[in-house]
Design an enzyme around this catalytic site. Structure first.
Site, PDB file in Angstrom:
ATOM      1  N   ASP A 121       5.418   3.377   6.218  1.00 17.79           N
ATOM      2  CA  ASP A 121       4.023   3.651   5.945  1.00 17.79           C
ATOM      3  C   ASP A 121       3.760   5.046   6.531  1.00 17.79           C
ATOM      4  O   ASP A 121       4.543   5.545   7.350  1.00 17.79           O
ATOM      5  CB  ASP A 121       3.102   2.597   6.574  1.00 17.79           C
TER       6      ASP A 121
HETATM    7  C1  BGC Z   1      -1.503   3.004   3.981  1.00 21.60           C
HETATM    8  C2  BGC Z   1      -0.556   2.729   2.829  1.00 21.60           C
HETATM    9  C3  BGC Z   1      -0.607   3.876   1.843  1.00 21.60           C
HETATM   10  C4  BGC Z   1      -0.261   5.142   2.585  1.00 21.60           C
HETATM   11  C5  BGC Z   1      -0.299   6.378   1.703  1.00 21.60           C
HETATM   12  C6  BGC Z   1      -1.247   4.339   4.619  1.00 21.60           C
HETATM   13  O1  BGC Z   1      -2.210   4.636   5.573  1.00 21.60           O
HETATM   14  O2  BGC Z   1      -1.367   1.990   4.954  1.00 21.60           O
HETATM   15  O3  BGC Z   1      -0.885   1.528   2.200  1.00 21.60           O
HETATM   16  O4  BGC Z   1       0.258   3.631   0.788  1.00 21.60           O
HETATM   17  O5  BGC Z   1      -1.200   5.355   3.637  1.00 21.60           O
HETATM   18  O6  BGC Z   1      -1.591   6.686   1.325  1.00 21.60           O
END
Ligand code: BGC
Length: 758
Positions: free
Chosen positions: A231
């Site tokens: 993530d």
């Molecule tokens: C989120 C993810 C997301 C990623 C990219 C993160 O903060 O938890 O679900 O895909 O950001 O935007």
């Protein structure tokens, strides 16, 4: 094209390989031109394309391209319609191809542990099986266009509070049965091209450096073939990450972590082969996208908007209806609440879509020439009651035949990044509903929310239609359902408790910021409410229709099954009403063997049938040994004891129509390791030691005179009974000490272990 990935990796320098393991920027992976390694892009997800052409961010702050917002997972799960979700996935896959996006970041398969999790709207369900089936459908759909998915957030990320550092502490059994099963099902059946590991720790170890999670379970047990990305910003120790099975760090690390990888290889801390494996995993997926481009793909925003409406129509759940719905054309209807004109249809954060257009229910009603008036009643956002608006709403309701109040949770309450503070709807909304219901018995409430709300007014209104966060087409979908152009066919993918305090995670959510203990274990959602006999407002699986269904002729393809055989459960369902409708046939399984720690029942199958009036169709669902099993920590495997299991088929978890029994035999043997602490009871229960333990008990009984009749009345039962109960719980070490030296404990343990392993 047939590429030799190993050969390409062999030609890369150490620096190039390390560089490949982190993003170039917010959304792109790095390229290596001389080797033809492509510059591929990934984008959020999960229910629309959030492709950022300019400034990147992971919180949905900067503008992304104009795209189409489909219903969020809270809604799509309520459709229980895999075909619909697969087809929605196909549309998303085509959009990605058209926009040159190699991976769509989704679906999100975390369990809705508490109604308060701010990101619940992005998650499917409180049930792992339903989660798994819906994730499979979306992944298959997207990937059918040779675009990858990134199933997230792996794993046990069930809250937003301190999501980047908090440790989710849970038992192996709860982890496997509740929090991993959805991921497991999807990896095994749909092979998502990538998986996104979560920010949090699991039992003290960051997901991003958790070898058990990223390699032992994911690759060795489940056979995952793709790559694991973090993530955004979830890396802790980059080198440990590579060793654990984390392939790609997102977004860019500014070269810092790449240098750490190079350094670790040079100083011998990291085996270069492990780095090579990570690079191979990434390149295999990137090249498979590059080699399967689809020039015919189109992002047709109008067509996809129409699709978003169709999807949302499948998701609406009719929670209550005294017969007022569907609304008849001639009636005068008062629409109340700003969501009627400006629907709440998506959540905040990284899944936020810059929508091509949004249809409101009011717009749809006006376009169709319906007899509706509109009063604001309460604002789109915030919790401010304007007495004049309340009075206007009450007046409009009085003057109409029916009042439809569009309510739910404001944007600010439900978002990525923080959790909700309570399960209540804004006070201003509850007040308007209550006041309107007092003057208008035909009051209908339409809900827009991503997770359960308390509905104190539920018994005083005529109908409740849950539309969840239904995407940009939600207004037209609501119109269709309210007026019977479509028949509601959604079913709840989660329970609605009466109050937050009833939820099993209540005492342990969200923890102290460092740790959150999943003390409720496997008892999440209906598994808990049923075990506690705790009534809920609306039960898991519940959802009404404008028609009625009758179940008959439940049958099993065989009366018994084993570790490697299955049984097909079939049931006939007839539409006994006057309009076409869809029934979600639900199959639950229950252990009837008195096995401790098992749920009252668990969902193990479902099928959505579309039926014309008078029509009968058969639902067929297959159960295998896994469907009967629980995760046995001692065995380190799934296990169902031989015996009898009940198959329950019906309309909802609290509305079972027919049941049958199936018998099951397993060849799996539970480990029996005898120590001084092993009780006589355990030995008596196990067929391997039952006979010898029986003899010991009989001898002990004689020695203590338990076979002699006693004159003394004993409130606990006869002397023999009491002796038996005591002996049942007696560890053999105590037995040896009571024997005054006659029993040699070590010898006894050795003999019993021989029986156990025979
Ligand atoms: C989120 C993810 C997301 C990623 C990219 C993160 O903060 O938890 O679900 O895909 O950001 O935007």
């Amino acid at each position: 094209m047939n590429r030799n990935i190993k050969e390409i990796v062999a030609q890369m320098t150490l620096e190039e390989k390390a560089g490949m393991c982190s993003g170039k920027d917010f959304w792109f992976l790095k390229s290596v031109e001389r080797l033809g390694i492509p510059n591929v892009m990934v984008s959020d997800g999960p229910h629309g394309l959030r492709k950022q052409d300019s400034e990147g961010d992971h919180l949905g702050l900067n503008e992304s391209i104009v795209a189409v917002c489909f219903p969020a997972a809270c809604a799509t799960a309520s459709s229980w319609d895999e075909k619909m979700l697969e087809s929605m996935g196909k549309t998303l896959g085509e959009e990605c191809q058209a926009e040159n996006v190699s991976i769509l970041l989704g679906p999100a398969a975390n369990i809705k542990r508490s109604p308060l999790c701010g990101r619940n709207f992005e998650y499917f369900s409180e049930d792992p099986y339903l989660t798994g089936r819906m994730a499979i459908a979306e992944i298959k759909g997207v990937q059918s266009w040779d675009v990858g998915t990134s199933m997230k957030h792996y794993a046990a990320n069930n809250q937003e509070f301190n999501r980047m550092s908090c440790s989710s502490n849970l038992s192996e059994r709860a982890f496997r049965e509740i929090y991993l099963t959805g991921f497991e099902m999807a990896v095994k059946e749909a092979q998502p091209k990538t998986l996104m590991c979560s920010y949090n720790k699991i039992n003290g170890v960051y997901a991003s450096e958790n070898k058990k999670l990223l390699t032992d379970i994911l690759r060795d047990e489940w056979g995952f073939q793709g790559y694991v990305m973090t993530d955004w910003g979830a890396v802790a120790d980059r080198v440990k990450g590579i060793q654990a099975g984390l392939d790609l760090e997102m977004p860019a690390s500014g070269g810092v972590n790449d240098r750490k990888i190079v350094e670790a290889v040079k100083n011998g801390t990291l085996d270069e082969k492990e780095l090579d494996k990570a690079v191979e995993n990434i390149l295999r997926v990137s090249f498979s996208y590059i080699d399967h481009r689809h020039p015919e793909a189109r992002f047709d925003r109008d067509a996809d908007h129409a699709k978003a409406i169709d999807c949302a129509t499948e998701c609406g759940v009719l929670l209550e209806n005294n017969g007022i719905l569907p609304l008849s054309a001639g009636k005068k209807i008062a629409y109340i609440g700003e969501y009627a004109a400006k629907p709440r249809f998506q959540g905040g954060g990284s899944s936020h879509i810059n929508c091509s257009k949004v249809t409101s229910a009011l717009e749809s009603a006006q376009a169709k020439g319906r007899n509706v008036t509109y009063t604001k009643g309460f604002p789109f956002d915030g919790d401010v009651l304007d007495e004049a608006e309340l009075a206007a709403a009450v007046k409009a309701a009085q003057e109409a035949d029916v009042a439809v109040i569009f309510a739910g949770l404001p944007d600010v309450i439900e978002s990525e990044g923080y959790d909700r503070k309570s399960m209540a709807m804004p006070v201003c909304q509850n007040r308007v509903i209550e006041e309107v219901a007092k003057v208008q018995p035909n009051t209908v409430v339409v809900l827009h929310n991503g997770s359960p709300v308390e509905a104190p007014w539920a018994d005083s209104v005529a109908a409740v239609l849950e539309m969840y966060l239904g995407g940009q087409g939600v207004g037209e979908a609501t119109d269709r359902l309210l007026y019977g152009e479509a028949n509601p066919s959604g079913r709840l993918a989660e329970s609605f408790p009466y109050r937050l305090e009833d939820n099993p995670s209540y005492l342990n959510f969200p923890g102290d910021g460092f740790n959150v203990d999943y003390a409720e274990g496997i008892y999440v959602g209906y598994r808990y409410y049923e075990a506690k006999k705790l009534p809920v407002r609306w039960a898991f699986g519940h959802g009404l229709s404008y028609t009625t269904f009758e179940y008959s002729n439940l049958r099993l393809s065989a009366p018994s099954m084993s570790d490697d055989t299955t049984v097909t459960v079939s049931v006939d369902v007839t539409n006994t009403g006057k309009v076409a409708g869809k029934e979600v046939v639900q199959l639950y399984v229950a252990d009837k063997n008195g096995t401790p720690g098992r749920c009252i029942k668990e969902l193990k199958g479902f099928e959505k049938l579309s039926l014309q009036p008078g029509e009968t169709k058969t639902a067929s669902m297959v159960i295998d040994a896994r469907a009967l099993s629980f995760y046995h920590e001692g065995l380190g495997d799934w296990y169902a004891p031989s015996g009898t299991y009940e198959v329950l088929v019906g309309h909802a978890s609290n509305d079972i129509k027919l049941t049958a029994e199936v018998s099951f035999t397993t060849a799996k043997k539970l480990p029996l390791i005898i120590t001084g602490a092993t009780t006589l009871g355990e030995l008596l229960k196990d067929s391997r030691t039952a006979a010898v333990a029986g003899k010991m008990v009989a001898e002990m009984g004689k020695a203590f005179g338990a076979d002699q009749p006693s004159d003394e009345p004993n409130p606990l039962g006869s002397g023999a009974e009491m002796m038996e109960a005591m002996m049942y719980g007696m560890p053999i070490k105590s037995l040896a000490s009571f024997s005054g030296g006659a029993i040699d404990l070590d010898g006894l343990i050795a003999t019993l272990n021989q029986f156990a392993n025979a």
